[in-house]
Design a protein around this motif. Sequence first.
Motif, PDB file in Angstrom:
ATOM      1  N   MET A  94      -7.212  14.725   3.387  1.00 19.08           N
ATOM      2  CA  MET A  94      -6.493  13.510   2.999  1.00 19.08           C
ATOM      3  C   MET A  94      -6.079  13.627   1.528  1.00 19.08           C
ATOM      4  N   SER A  95      -4.797  13.512   1.246  1.00 22.34           N
ATOM      5  CA  SER A  95      -4.304  13.622  -0.125  1.00 22.34           C
ATOM      6  C   SER A  95      -4.459  12.305  -0.876  1.00 22.34           C
ATOM      7  N   VAL A  96      -4.369  12.389  -2.203  1.00 19.92           N
ATOM      8  CA  VAL A  96      -4.425  11.185  -3.025  1.00 19.92           C
ATOM      9  C   VAL A  96      -3.263  10.263  -2.679  1.00 19.92           C
ATOM     10  N   PHE A  97      -2.089  10.842  -2.451  1.00 17.96           N
ATOM     11  CA  PHE A  97      -0.925  10.028  -2.114  1.00 17.96           C
ATOM     12  C   PHE A  97      -1.140   9.287  -0.803  1.00 17.96           C
ATOM     13  N   ARG A  98      -1.754   9.955   0.173  1.00 15.87           N
ATOM     14  CA  ARG A  98      -2.005   9.296   1.458  1.00 15.87           C
ATOM     15  C   ARG A  98      -3.038   8.179   1.303  1.00 15.87           C
ATOM     16  N   ILE A  99      -4.036   8.403   0.461  1.00 18.51           N
ATOM     17  CA  ILE A  99      -5.016   7.351   0.184  1.00 18.51           C
ATOM     18  C   ILE A  99      -4.316   6.154  -0.446  1.00 18.51           C
ATOM     19  N   GLY A 100      -3.395   6.432  -1.374  1.00 21.16           N
ATOM     20  CA  GLY A 100      -2.638   5.355  -2.002  1.00 21.16           C
ATOM     21  C   GLY A 100      -1.779   4.607  -1.003  1.00 21.16           C
ATOM     22  N   MET A 101      -1.185   5.327  -0.047  1.00 23.08           N
ATOM     23  CA  MET A 101      -0.359   4.671   0.967  1.00 23.08           C
ATOM     24  C   MET A 101      -1.199   3.795   1.898  1.00 23.08           C
ATOM     25  N   ASN A 102      -2.421   4.243   2.189  1.00 21.61           N
ATOM     26  CA  ASN A 102      -3.307   3.404   2.999  1.00 21.61           C
ATOM     27  C   ASN A 102      -3.702   2.141   2.253  1.00 21.61           C
ATOM     28  N   ALA A 103      -3.953   2.283   0.949  1.00 20.69           N
ATOM     29  CA  ALA A 103      -4.228   1.094   0.139  1.00 20.69           C
ATOM     30  C   ALA A 103      -3.012   0.179   0.113  1.00 20.69           C
ATOM     31  N   LEU A 104      -1.830   0.793   0.093  1.00 20.10           N
ATOM     32  CA  LEU A 104      -0.599   0.008   0.110  1.00 20.10           C
ATOM     33  C   LEU A 104      -0.443  -0.735   1.438  1.00 20.10           C
ATOM     34  N   CYS A 105      -0.848  -0.127   2.541  1.00 25.75           N
ATOM     35  CA  CYS A 105      -0.810  -0.816   3.838  1.00 25.75           C
ATOM     36  C   CYS A 105      -1.689  -2.062   3.815  1.00 25.75           C
ATOM     37  N   ALA A 106      -2.877  -1.927   3.218  1.00 28.47           N
ATOM     38  CA  ALA A 106      -3.747  -3.103   3.061  1.00 28.47           C
ATOM     39  C   ALA A 106      -3.059  -4.161   2.211  1.00 28.47           C
ATOM     40  N   GLY A 107      -2.352  -3.695   1.182  1.00 27.08           N
ATOM     41  CA  GLY A 107      -1.644  -4.625   0.312  1.00 27.08           C
ATOM     42  C   GLY A 107      -0.515  -5.344   1.028  1.00 27.08           C
ATOM     43  N   ILE A 108       0.170  -4.650   1.933  1.00 27.92           N
ATOM     44  CA  ILE A 108       1.257  -5.281   2.691  1.00 27.92           C
ATOM     45  C   ILE A 108       0.700  -6.387   3.582  1.00 27.92           C
ATOM     46  N   ILE A 109      -0.412  -6.099   4.252  1.00 28.13           N
ATOM     47  CA  ILE A 109      -1.041  -7.129   5.101  1.00 28.13           C
ATOM     48  C   ILE A 109      -1.477  -8.322   4.244  1.00 28.13           C
ATOM     49  N   PHE A 110      -2.079  -8.023   3.090  1.00 23.15           N
ATOM     50  CA  PHE A 110      -2.529  -9.070   2.161  1.00 23.15           C
ATOM     51  C   PHE A 110      -1.344  -9.894   1.671  1.00 23.15           C
ATOM     52  N   THR A 111      -0.248  -9.227   1.354  1.00 30.02           N
ATOM     53  CA  THR A 111       0.941  -9.904   0.843  1.00 30.02           C
ATOM     54  C   THR A 111       1.580 -10.806   1.901  1.00 30.02           C
ATOM     55  N   VAL A 112       1.686 -10.313   3.129  1.00 29.36           N
ATOM     56  CA  VAL A 112       2.251 -11.125   4.214  1.00 29.36           C
ATOM     57  C   VAL A 112       1.407 -12.378   4.432  1.00 29.36           C
ATOM     58  N   ALA A 113       0.080 -12.211   4.384  1.00 30.96           N
ATOM     59  CA  ALA A 113      -0.811 -13.363   4.557  1.00 30.96           C
ATOM     60  C   ALA A 113      -0.616 -14.375   3.431  1.00 30.96           C
ATOM     61  N   LEU A 114      -0.459 -13.895   2.187  1.00 29.05           N
ATOM     62  CA  LEU A 114      -0.248 -14.797   1.061  1.00 29.05           C
ATOM     63  C   LEU A 114       1.091 -15.515   1.164  1.00 29.05           C
TER      64      LEU A 114
END
Length: 359
Positions: A94-114
């Motif tokens: 797992m690359s650092v960029f992929r880890i960042g993209m997974n964190a970004l996916c969590a952020g998208i879900i969080f943002t939609v909820a907000l």
Amino acid sequence: MNIFSRYLIKNVFLGFAAAAALLIPLFSTFDFINELDDVSSGGYHWTQALMVVLMKLPRCLIDLGPFIALLGGIIGLGQLSKSLELTAMRVSGMSVFRIGMNALCAGIIFTVALCALDEWVASPLQQRALQLKDIAEARDDNASGSANTLWARKNNEFVTIKTLDEYNRPVGIEIFKYHKDLTLDYYIYAKTATIIGNGIWTLYDVNQKKWADGKETSTLHDSMPWQSIFNHTSLKELMMPSDSFSIRQLNNYIDYLQTTNQPDLEFRIALWQKLGQPVLILAMILLSVPFTFSNPRAPGMGSRLATGAIIGLLTYVSYQIIVNLGLLFSFSAPLTALLPPILLLALALILVNRFDKKH
């Protein structure tokens, strides 16, 4: 989405929850202390102040969204880094960029909820809280006046309303009508009014003053009709500040201001900020990735959180300064509200890519 991605997203959300649990009580306490300054014996009581603060909790969560995103990302990814679970993920490919993209996916879900919370929960509750406070303060004869006094204009007629009562009836109405040469034609003050329909109001306890040929005449009326300058837009909505509006209400208010030839830049910027806030949250989540991979062991979590809080505060203050400068100098609303978050998101993506290549 594999098991590693789901595990990452889960831990980032746990970080969001921990950051929210830390920040919301702190800022709500500050908000309550601020509300206590308006408490009086004859109007606004401390129990009502507490109720107002509780009703504004969803708005507090939304306003703190970028802080929660940054600190939550640092907490969630930092715990994985401390337990060497991120190292194990890296070894598995797992690359650092992929880890960042997974964190970004969590952020998208969080943002939609907000965004959903903002549109259907936070805005109505905040408006009810402000109305509760206005009604309580209106009962106090010694109060200096509502903070949400409404001013409106149509052609040469200006109207101000002090507040609305518990039945949404106007209280403290002042009407100024000017001639084309800007000399005052007449002035009307009414204690209360009822809205009849078709734009007709009935004013009560009216004091009317007229000027003609250099003479002033004053007349008292128990009641009198008045052709309102307000359109179909709800007075309750017009009395509210721009930060309490939903997207639908902002669109309606902007239409009303444009129809009555009033400045609308503040509300157009507020509308575009509704789009800028999610971008800012996503940028803050990506900024948490460099904190995680800078050095897994030193400095400690407390130092990283302190640094993250400082960066979050500076980002928030800078964004507010830019927005207010845009309002002051009449910059483009989309440019003012969207450009800073987009630039920050681009910077965060560059940093994540840099750390990906470095590690």
